[in-house]
Design a protein around this motif. Structure first.
Motif, mmCIF file in Angstrom:
data_model
loop_
_atom_site.group_PDB
_atom_site.id
_atom_site.type_symbol
_atom_site.label_atom_id
_atom_site.label_comp_id
_atom_site.label_asym_id
_atom_site.label_seq_id
_atom_site.Cartn_x
_atom_site.Cartn_y
_atom_site.Cartn_z
ATOM 1 N N VAL A 30 0.810 -1.190 0.035
ATOM 2 C CA VAL A 30 -0.032 0.144 0.200
ATOM 3 C C VAL A 30 1.028 1.193 0.099
ATOM 4 O O VAL A 30 1.892 1.256 0.626
ATOM 5 N N ALA A 31 0.666 2.207 -0.683
ATOM 6 C CA ALA A 31 1.142 3.511 -0.746
ATOM 7 C C ALA A 31 0.414 4.609 -0.111
ATOM 8 O O ALA A 31 -0.999 4.749 -0.468
ATOM 9 N N LEU A 32 1.151 5.134 0.798
ATOM 10 C CA LEU A 32 0.471 6.259 1.419
ATOM 11 C C LEU A 32 1.075 7.555 0.845
ATOM 12 O O LEU A 32 2.002 7.785 0.991
ATOM 13 N N LYS A 41 1.531 0.841 -10.254
ATOM 14 C CA LYS A 41 1.249 -0.773 -10.400
ATOM 15 C C LYS A 41 1.634 -1.536 -9.433
ATOM 16 O O LYS A 41 0.924 -2.702 -9.435
ATOM 17 N N VAL A 42 2.778 -1.426 -8.715
ATOM 18 C CA VAL A 42 3.441 -2.400 -7.968
ATOM 19 C C VAL A 42 2.502 -2.446 -6.709
ATOM 20 O O VAL A 42 2.505 -3.466 -5.971
ATOM 21 N N PHE A 43 1.746 -1.477 -6.442
ATOM 22 C CA PHE A 43 0.931 -1.400 -5.158
ATOM 23 C C PHE A 43 -0.515 -2.024 -5.211
ATOM 24 O O PHE A 43 -1.160 -1.682 -6.295
ATOM 25 N N GLN A 44 -1.113 -2.626 -4.345
ATOM 26 C CA GLN A 44 -2.363 -3.115 -4.229
ATOM 27 C C GLN A 44 -3.292 -1.925 -4.206
ATOM 28 O O GLN A 44 -4.433 -1.670 -4.776
ATOM 29 N N ALA A 45 -2.909 -0.705 -3.557
ATOM 30 C CA ALA A 45 -3.835 0.493 -3.267
ATOM 31 C C ALA A 45 -3.022 1.578 -3.189
ATOM 32 O O ALA A 45 -1.916 1.587 -2.429
ATOM 33 N N GLU A 46 -3.486 2.819 -3.489
ATOM 34 C CA GLU A 46 -3.069 4.172 -2.921
ATOM 35 C C GLU A 46 -3.953 4.872 -2.072
ATOM 36 O O GLU A 46 -5.212 4.876 -2.327
ATOM 37 N N ILE A 47 -3.543 5.107 -0.822
ATOM 38 C CA ILE A 47 -4.447 5.858 0.128
ATOM 39 C C ILE A 47 -3.762 7.387 0.300
ATOM 40 O O ILE A 47 -2.598 7.514 0.780
ATOM 41 N N ASN A 48 -4.652 8.433 -0.215
ATOM 42 C CA ASN A 48 -4.229 9.744 -0.237
ATOM 43 C C ASN A 48 -4.879 10.411 1.098
ATOM 44 O O ASN A 48 -6.033 10.099 1.219
ATOM 45 N N TYR A 55 6.113 23.457 -12.137
ATOM 46 C CA TYR A 55 7.711 23.123 -12.189
ATOM 47 C C TYR A 55 7.327 21.474 -11.317
ATOM 48 O O TYR A 55 8.454 20.748 -11.398
ATOM 49 N N LEU A 56 6.239 21.204 -10.836
ATOM 50 C CA LEU A 56 6.086 20.055 -9.982
ATOM 51 C C LEU A 56 4.536 19.750 -9.789
ATOM 52 O O LEU A 56 3.939 20.783 -10.049
ATOM 53 N N LYS A 57 4.331 18.500 -9.646
ATOM 54 C CA LYS A 57 2.941 18.303 -9.359
ATOM 55 C C LYS A 57 2.780 18.356 -7.978
ATOM 56 O O LYS A 57 3.552 17.456 -7.172
ATOM 57 N N PHE A 58 1.769 18.747 -7.201
ATOM 58 C CA PHE A 58 1.775 19.156 -5.914
ATOM 59 C C PHE A 58 0.576 18.316 -5.248
ATOM 60 O O PHE A 58 0.484 17.554 -4.227
ATOM 61 N N HIS A 59 -0.589 18.564 -5.909
ATOM 62 C CA HIS A 59 -1.865 17.811 -5.572
ATOM 63 C C HIS A 59 -1.943 16.655 -6.226
ATOM 64 O O HIS A 59 -1.643 16.108 -7.025
ATOM 65 N N ARG A 60 -2.513 15.795 -5.626
ATOM 66 C CA ARG A 60 -2.881 14.223 -5.988
ATOM 67 C C ARG A 60 -4.023 14.353 -7.349
ATOM 68 O O ARG A 60 -3.659 13.562 -8.137
#
Length: 802
Positions: free
Chosen positions: A510-512, A631-638, A797-802
């Motif tokens: 899981v990615a937090l 793709k390697v994580f089962q889920a992402e929780i933001n 310059y970068l992505k800040f929000h999900r």
């Protein structure tokens, strides 16, 4: 007893009198309390066996009409209709004595009563039981004799009761039920005794931790004084030698992780505590009164609410003191190096040694106040442990066990209609004043430079140093116990399902993700403590991990650490908790290499190890772009946003734990509607970010005195756009790395760093957008991190929000 009674008793239960006359077992003062209670319960079994044989014999005589004589028939009647009530009463007394002795043993174990009181209770119980046994032995004959003296005698009583059902079978069942209660009391004593031992271990570990922190302050003062004496009184030592000595001394100062050591001991003991059990607490009217207590949850919540906040503050004081000493030593060392480089050694240039040691003298002066703060906190910890942290509280009828006090102010807030009317009347007058202030503010705003606006922005997000105890509960990062956890129920339910799927054989990864201060670390630690107690490996660079008794010091090579974990967890499932994936890089090993290794290990071992990985939104977008990481994580929780009510509850719980009264800007008691308005403004100012909301509340709350605080939301100025192309590239790299230094920046930007970016870096440090930590790393100033991220995203310059 009569002759007939003696004869019949010899036929049915010759040991009954002997059992009754034995009384309570002999108690050796130094013997194990549990063994004595077990012996008393066994003796209770013998008593009931004798009672049952006695009653069954006479019941059979009566029901089958086999009594050999009228006297024997009368005796059988009285033995089954009247004697059982006395037998039941005696057994209840036996049980109650066992309970009172069990209670006394527990109270003595927790040092609530002296041994002398236990001895007095035992001796009084012996006398009472012997007297009751004597009365029960003569009960049957006494009832017969009394009946014969009445008009109509025994036969009249027999005629009146012969149509009633014989009560002996009911009494027999009741005796068995009381007998089972004896065994339950012995079992509960073992559980309570083990709980008392766990409490004592936690208490001793806590006091040792506080004492160790206090001793560190003393040792730091000695080190500082020794450094001063060495410089002032050793005039032959030159600046270069002084610098070398101080560098060695600074390197020797290590901050012992007392808090981690205490947490490990406390967690082990907390995990051993019983969960929901029925605890006997009193007797009344022949019944045992019970309390249902979840020792594990109650103790965790109480520790989280009443002790850990103080312990975190003690630890923070210790850490700040250690860093202050190291910084003072480094400061003097740098001054000495400067003197040495200017030629002080070769030319014998005199220098002011008193001026050189000034930073250390300043440290010692500050240590006085630090030691007083430490003493105050130590006394608060001792008072709370003494007043509340005792198993004796289970016997308090009016109190729940280890109650977590609801915060004293919000719970008693009330809507004051008269005050509301007064405020409405003031509103009209204030409008005209507000317009005048607004016009003046516009004029001042136009005259400020961009750098001045940045400084003002940062100053509006500073907190009072005089309100440290209050602020520490809001500014503490990471896991501080479940009592302070609110909300995120959907995310937790999602995680619980994923963990259950993993336990059923599916991949666990899981990615937090989230902005700074969004609660990623707190969520990870909660998952660890709730679902993987004693089964978590916390992976961080430049730290140490212990797996199955084997220890490893990690570098920045994530693959090396994962290989070590895989090798030693072949038969045991663990949680691999990686907080701040951004930190896994240095000049030898790139983040990309570590991420590739992480992907492989999740693919190969994700069914055996559960991977929980936290990263910021910006890094998440970059890794997704180059490594297809999600793709390697089962889920992402933001975790970017938290609902208003959850933020409100988080503020309320933390404020409540401070035991301070909350006042508004006019020093009036805050009522519920006001509190809702205050927290709504804070939630809006923080854009729903829980960490920012807690910080803003702390920035805006000021100490009135020891018992009261005043909340007044500051004017939180916006961060001006100070970003040029050069500063944007520099800041973006720091955001993605989370922390860096000049060496890494030089490697990243090449020759352009010295030509172009060094000056930009110094300017960003000087205006406060970048800060240098005590360990030398450069970081985005925390209070500006999310606003900077939004500006950088706006400029692409970068992505800040999900």
């Amino acid at each position: 007893m009569t002759e007939i009674s003696q004869e019949n008793r010899k036929d049915i239960a010759p040991q009954l009198d002997e059992v009754l006359q034995n009384g309570i077992p002999e108690w050796q003062i130094d013997a194990a309390d549990a063994a004595f209670l077990e012996q008393m319960a066994r003796q209770g079994h013998q008593i009931v066996e004798a009672f049952v044989r006695f009653g069954n014999h006479y019941y059979e005589l009566w029901e089958q009409k086999k009594a050999p004589s009228i006297t024997a028939r009368q005796q059988a009647f009285f033995a089954t209709y009247f004697w059982p009530e006395g037998a039941k009463g005696f057994l209840i007394l036996w049980r109650d004595v066992l309970f009172e002795l069990q209670k006394a043993f527990i109270l003595h174990q927790v040092r609530a009563i002296p041994k002398e009181e236990v001895i007095e209770l035992y001796e009084a119980s012996q006398d009472t039981v012997r007297q009751a046994a004597s009365e029960l032995s003569g009960l049957l004959d006494k009832r017969l004799q009394d009946a014969r003296k009445q008009k109509g005698g025994v036969e009249k009583i027999l005629r009146e009761l012969k149509l009633q059902q014989n009560p002996w079978p009911v009494y027999r069942d009741q005796l068995q039920e009381i007998l089972s209660q004896l065994d339950q009391l012995v079992d509960s004593f073992r559980e309570l005794s083990e709980t008392a031992e766990a409490f004592q271990v936690i208490r001793e570990a806590l006091f040792e931790t506080v004492a160790a922190c206090q001793e560190e302050l003393v040792q730091h003062r000695k080190i500082a004084q020794q450094a001063i004496d060495s410089i002032l009184h050793n005039g032959e030592v030159k600046p270069g030698k002084i610098a070398n000595q101080l560098e060695e001394k600074e390197a020797d100062i290590q901050l012992a992780n007392h808090l981690s050591e205490f947490s490990a001991i406390a967690e082990k003991k907390l995990a051993s505590l019983q969960e929901k059990i029925q605890v006997p607490v009193d007797t009344e009217g022949g019944l045992i009164l019970y309390k249902e207590i979840n020792f594990q949850r109650s103790t965790r919540q109480w520790m989280d609410s009443e002790v850990l906040p103080l312990l975190y503050e003690i630890w923070e004081i210790t850490e700040l003191n250690t860093n202050g000493l190291k910084m003072s030593l480094l400061n003097i060392r740098n001054r000495a190096l400067l003197l040495a480089s200017d030629g002080a050694e070769s030319k014998n240039i005199e220098f002011d040694r008193k001026d050189l040691v000034y930073p250390m003298q300043s440290f010692i002066r500050k240590s006085d106040a630090t030691e007083q703060d430490m003493l105050r906190l130590k006394e608060m910890v001792q008072a709370r442990m003494k007043d509340s942290f005792s198993l004796s509280r289970i016997y308090h009828h009016s109190d729940s066990f280890l109650p977590v006090p609801l915060q004293s102010t919000i719970n008693k807030l009330r809507v004051n209609q008269n005050a509301l009317v007064s405020r409405l009347q003031e509103w009209t007058v204030n409008q005209s004043k507000a317009f005048s202030r607004f016009r003046k503010t516009v004029e001042i705003e136009e005259s400020l430079s961009v750098s001045e606006k940045v400084v003002r922005y940062l100053q509006s997000r500073n907190w009072e140093t005089t309100n440290t105890h209050y602020n520490s509960l809001f500014l503490t990062k990471g896991y501080i116990g479940e009592s302070f956890w609110v909300g995120r129920q959907d995310e937790l339910n999602h995680l619980e399902r994923l963990i259950q799927d993993w336990r059923n054989g599916y991949r666990g990864a899981v990615a937090l993700t989230g902005q700074r201060l969004s609660g990623k670390s707190l969520m990870g630690e909660l998952v660890s403590n709730r679902y993987f107690p004693q089964r978590t490996i916390r992976l961080a660079p430049q730290s140490s991990i212990t797996v199955q008794g084997r220890r490893m010091s990690t570098t920045y090579d994530l693959e090396e650490a994962l290989s070590f974990i895989r090798k030693h967890t072949l038969n045991t499932p663990y949680l691999i908790w990686i907080d701040d994936l951004e930190l896994w890089r240095d000049h030898n090993i790139s983040l990309g290499k570590n991420v590739s290794a992480l992907r492989r290990y999740i693919d190969d071992y994700g069914n055996h190890l559960f991977f929980l990985v936290a990263m910021g939104n910006s890094l998440r977008h970059q890794l997704e772009r180059f490594f297809d990481i999600m793709k390697v994580f089962q889920a992402e929780i933001n975790l970017d946003r938290m609902p208003l009510q959850d933020v409100r509850d988080a503020i309320m719980i933390r404020h409540g734990a401070t035991h301070k009264e909350l006042l508004d800007s006019k020093e009036r008691e805050v009522h519920p509607q006001q509190f809702q308005q205050m927290t709504a403004k804070v939630h809006k100012a923080a854009n729903g970010n829980i960490g920012e909301a807690l910080n803003i509340w702390a920035f805006s709350t000021h100490a009135i005195d020891e018992d009261r605080v005043m909340h007044h939301l500051k004017n939180l100025y916006e961060l001006p756009d100070v970003i040029s192309q050069e500063s944007a590239l520099l800041l973006s790299s720091v955001v993605l790395a989370k922390k860096t230094n000049e060496y890494r920046l030089r490697k990243l930007f090449g020759p352009a760093f010295s030509d172009k970016y060094r000056g930009v870096l110094q300017r960003l440090i000087s205006i406060g957008l970048l800060r240098r930590a005590a360990d030398g790393w450069l970081e985005i100033t925390e209070s500006a991190a999310n606003d900077l991220g939004r500006i950088l995203e706006k400029k692409n310059y970068l992505k800040f929000h999900r």
